[in-house]
Design an enzyme around this catalytic site. Structure first.
Site, PDB file in Angstrom:
ATOM      1  N   ARG A 135       0.846  -1.187   0.000  1.00  0.00           N
ATOM      2  CA  ARG A 135       0.000   0.000   0.000  1.00  0.00           C
ATOM      3  C   ARG A 135       0.885   1.243   0.000  1.00  0.00           C
ATOM      4  NH1 ARG A 135      -5.137   1.677  -1.089  1.00  0.00           N
ATOM      5  NH2 ARG A 135      -6.199   2.647   0.679  1.00  0.00           N
ATOM      6  N   THR A 405      -9.291   0.511  -9.965  1.00  0.00           N
ATOM      7  CA  THR A 405      -8.629  -0.527  -9.189  1.00  0.00           C
ATOM      8  C   THR A 405      -8.754  -1.778 -10.030  1.00  0.00           C
ATOM      9  OG1 THR A 405      -9.274   0.529  -7.148  1.00  0.00           O
ATOM     10  CG2 THR A 405      -8.775  -1.816  -7.000  1.00  0.00           C
ATOM     11  N   THR A 423      -4.251  -0.728  -7.067  1.00  0.00           N
ATOM     12  CA  THR A 423      -5.081   0.450  -7.388  1.00  0.00           C
ATOM     13  C   THR A 423      -4.294   1.731  -7.540  1.00  0.00           C
ATOM     14  OG1 THR A 423      -7.060   1.667  -6.684  1.00  0.00           O
ATOM     15  CG2 THR A 423      -5.527   1.064  -4.952  1.00  0.00           C
ATOM     16  N   ASP A 447      -8.057   8.032   0.628  1.00  0.00           N
ATOM     17  CA  ASP A 447      -8.557   6.920   1.454  1.00  0.00           C
ATOM     18  C   ASP A 447      -8.354   7.177   2.949  1.00  0.00           C
ATOM     19  OD1 ASP A 447      -9.651   5.412  -0.534  1.00  0.00           O
ATOM     20  OD2 ASP A 447      -7.967   4.053  -0.752  1.00  0.00           O
ATOM     21  N   SER A 476      -7.546   0.634   3.460  1.00  0.00           N
ATOM     22  CA  SER A 476      -8.081   0.199   2.172  1.00  0.00           C
ATOM     23  C   SER A 476      -9.261  -0.739   2.376  1.00  0.00           C
ATOM     24  CB  SER A 476      -6.986  -0.539   1.402  1.00  0.00           C
ATOM     25  OG  SER A 476      -7.496  -1.132   0.232  1.00  0.00           O
ATOM     26  N   GLY A 498     -13.646  -1.500  -6.721  1.00  0.00           N
ATOM     27  CA  GLY A 498     -14.929  -0.830  -6.471  1.00  0.00           C
ATOM     28  C   GLY A 498     -15.046  -0.208  -5.098  1.00  0.00           C
TER      29      GLY A 498
END
Ligand code: DON
Length: 594
Positions: A135, A405, A423, A447, A476, A498
């Site tokens: 990430r 993503t 993503t 996010d 996430s 999504g």
């Protein structure tokens, strides 16, 4: 048991000819190596025909792609083929996943993604399981209120432009996964991607449409010449060559991930950030490290679930939802109001916990064991009203979402499996294109909780645990998941794109396979729904619930909302001695096997 007798009267419409009657009772294997089984043993699950509502746009009973040895399902046929090429050259599932990941950067630039980040859950046929978290992290200069202006309002800078960009993790993560579990060199697995970038490929309709949709964003950030020659998006059927990206990929293939984080590519990224007044510096890039994590290991009706722990909420929320649903010996029939009620209330509770409690484990301690325990699930189940929706506070509705993503599922001939979700966050991320390196940069900073209580672009209302801090990973929803059957063999590899609908879609595909006994094709085509607690409302795909069911749910207190489609999943499933693969029927892509 709390499930009252009068619930049966609430089951308004039975869509399945046969009631769900899953009664697995075998204990799940503990968090320990599972036995090596090669070639795959026959799956114990016999599928049965699904029945969808008459207004639903997909027909039940179709077929997935089937192959004897191995399978890859992704949002790009060329990327799936790149992975299969590596498998045929003797690579394992991890080699192939990395090949597919780099190929997606070339053929599916809207999502991905060496300028972004992701997660990979790995299960090897020798019983080893692992999860790698690559990430993005917040740059060192990030501050918790960086997206709030002097009047206290949120700006759009968490989604658009240079300030939205988190330090990318994909190159480091994929290289690290390959080093630990792969059998081939980075140089070799990257060759298909390099060829696609250097020699070009034909633009498909998904890429053409995404370039139209992304035009304003990208042009507003200085453009991206290979995709917009003369300022106009490449059309369907055009030939796309990406020389700068080919060079970047060659550098990574030849010199390793260090060139991206400490070498020439780091220089290019940092220089562009400085020019555009972004935050990411060479120090940010040099400090980036992917994290190996223990997967969340749970069980659902006797099958084992291997899922992604924080910094993604995917595994905790999927497991919490499944555990709540498992407290009932059988779910109501698929498509009935009571099925929707039980599933939605499980999701609601999982999202309330997610949004309040979860964050980067380096910064917050979340009660993960408790949230994923069967005892907690029983307590949650007891809070579900038999015939009423539990209200959640209302917030503003989520913005629409596009394709930003991408999930891919890979299995090989040994029975190794890799689930990867990766993503840029929004379509083409922040819109910032690093021309010198040929890549788009993410807008993952959105996010984070930019302002507690205020929804982000997915309508997620999150708390302190996910506040912005330098070096912190943003929470996430990505949920790469592997399901093992009771013999420890891979049954299903699944995940989705999504935003928050990733969690609910991944869970529903698992339910369709395990409770609904659906074929992979039906499990993927089955109508989906989504409940994320805030904003309060049960979202379902148009035509996916019959009017009678919608009326019943409305009478039970649900605010019903329709959307055209929910999420974008790619899955592989074992059926007998073969693998089946299916890319998202609502979108583009292909499952390719051999
Ligand atoms: O990590 C997350 O949860 C989001 N950045 C995922 C965004 C997403 O799936 C958008 N996609 N279609």
């Amino acid at each position: 048991m709390r499930r009252s007798a009068n619930r049966s009267s609430l089951i308004v419409v039975l869509l399945g000819a046969v009631a769900a009657s899953c009664t697995h009772s075998h204990p799940a294997p503990a968090n320990a190596p599972t036995p090596r089984v090669s070639p795959p043993a026959p799956a114990p699950v016999a599928t049965r025909a699904a029945v969808f509502p008459s207004g639903w746009r997909f027909e039940a009973g179709g077929h997935a792609t089937e192959a004897e040895h191995a399978m890859i399902a992704s949002n790009s046929r060329l990327a799936s083929e790149a992975g299969v090429e590596i498998l045929k050259r003797g690579g394992n599932a991890v080699d192939a996943a990395v090949a597919t990941g780099f190929a997606l950067e070339v053929t599916f630039p809207a999502a991905g993604n060496i300028g972004g980040g992701g997660y990979m859950v790995i299960h090897m046929a020798d019983g080893r399981s692992a999860a790698i978290d690559y990430r993005e992290v917040a740059p060192l200069a990030a501050t918790r209120t960086m997206y709030v202006d002097s009047t206290g309002h949120l700006t759009n800078q968490s989604t658009v432009g240079p300030l939205a960009v988190g330090v990318p993790g994909s190159v480091a993560g994929m290289a690290e996964a390959l080093k630990r579990f792969g059998t081939m060199s980075l140089h070799d697995v990257m060759q298909p991607a390099i060829t696609l970038a250097a020699e070009g490929f034909t633009v498909d309709s998904a890429l053409a449409q995404s370039l139209v949709a992304g035009k304003t964003l990208i042009m507003g950030q200085g453009g991206a010449a290979p995709f917009y020659p003369n300022g106009e998006p490449l059309a369907y059927g055009a030939h796309l060559v990406q020389p700068a990206l080919a060079r970047t990929l060659r550098l990574i293939a030849d010199k390793g991930p260090e060139v991206f984080y400490k070498g020439e590519i780091a220089d290019t990224i940092a220089a562009q950030m400085a020019r555009m007044h972004g935050l990411i510096t060479k120090e940010d890039l040099a400090r980036y490290v992917p994290e190996w994590r223990d997967p969340i290991v749970g069980s659902y009706r006797g099958d084992t679930i291997l899922a992604m722990p924080p910094s993604s909420s995917g595994g905790v929320s999927t497991m919490e939802s499944l555990n709540i649903l498992e407290t009932w010996p059988a779910l109501p029939p698929f498509g009935s109001a009571m099925y929707a009620h039980d599933v939605a209330e499980a999701f609601r509770r999982a999202f309330i916990d997610r949004n309040r409690l979860l964050g980067d484990p380096a910064f917050v301690h979340a009660p993960i064991e408790r949230l994923t325990s069967k005892a907690y699930a029983r307590a949650m189940r007891d809070s579900i009203l038999p015939d009423r929706a539990t209200p959640s506070p209302t917030f503003t509705a989520a913005r629409g979402e596009g394709m930003h993503t991408t999930h891919y599922s890979v299995v090989d001939a040994h029975g190794d499996a890799v689930a990867t979700t990766t993503t840029l966050n929004s379509l083409y991320g922040s819109g910032v294109y690093v021309a010198g390196a040929g890549m788009f940069l993410n807008d993952e900073m959105d996010d984070f909780t930019s302002q507690p209580g205020t929804p982000n672009q997915f309508g997620l209302v999150q708390g302190e645990a996910n506040a912005i801090a330098p070096g912190k990973r943003m929470l996430s929803a990505m949920s790469p998941t592997i399901v093992l059957d009771r013999n420890g063999n891979v049954l299903l590899v699944v995940g989705a794109a999504g935003g928050p609908t990733i969690i609910t879609t991944t869970t529903q595909i698992i339910l369709n396979v395990i409770d609904g006994r659906m074929s992979l094709s039906d499990a993927m085509k089955a109508p989906r729904m989504h409940e994320q607690a805030w904003p309060d409302g049960l979202v379902y795909e148009r035509g996916g619930l019959s009017q009678a069911v919608v009326d019943s749910l409305t009478a039970m207190g649900y605010t019903m909302r329709t959307v055209h489609g929910l999420a974008n999943a790619n899955a592989v499933m074992r059926v007998g001695d073969a693998w089946q693969g299916m890319s998202e029927p609502r979108s583009s892509g292909a499952a390719v096997g051999y």
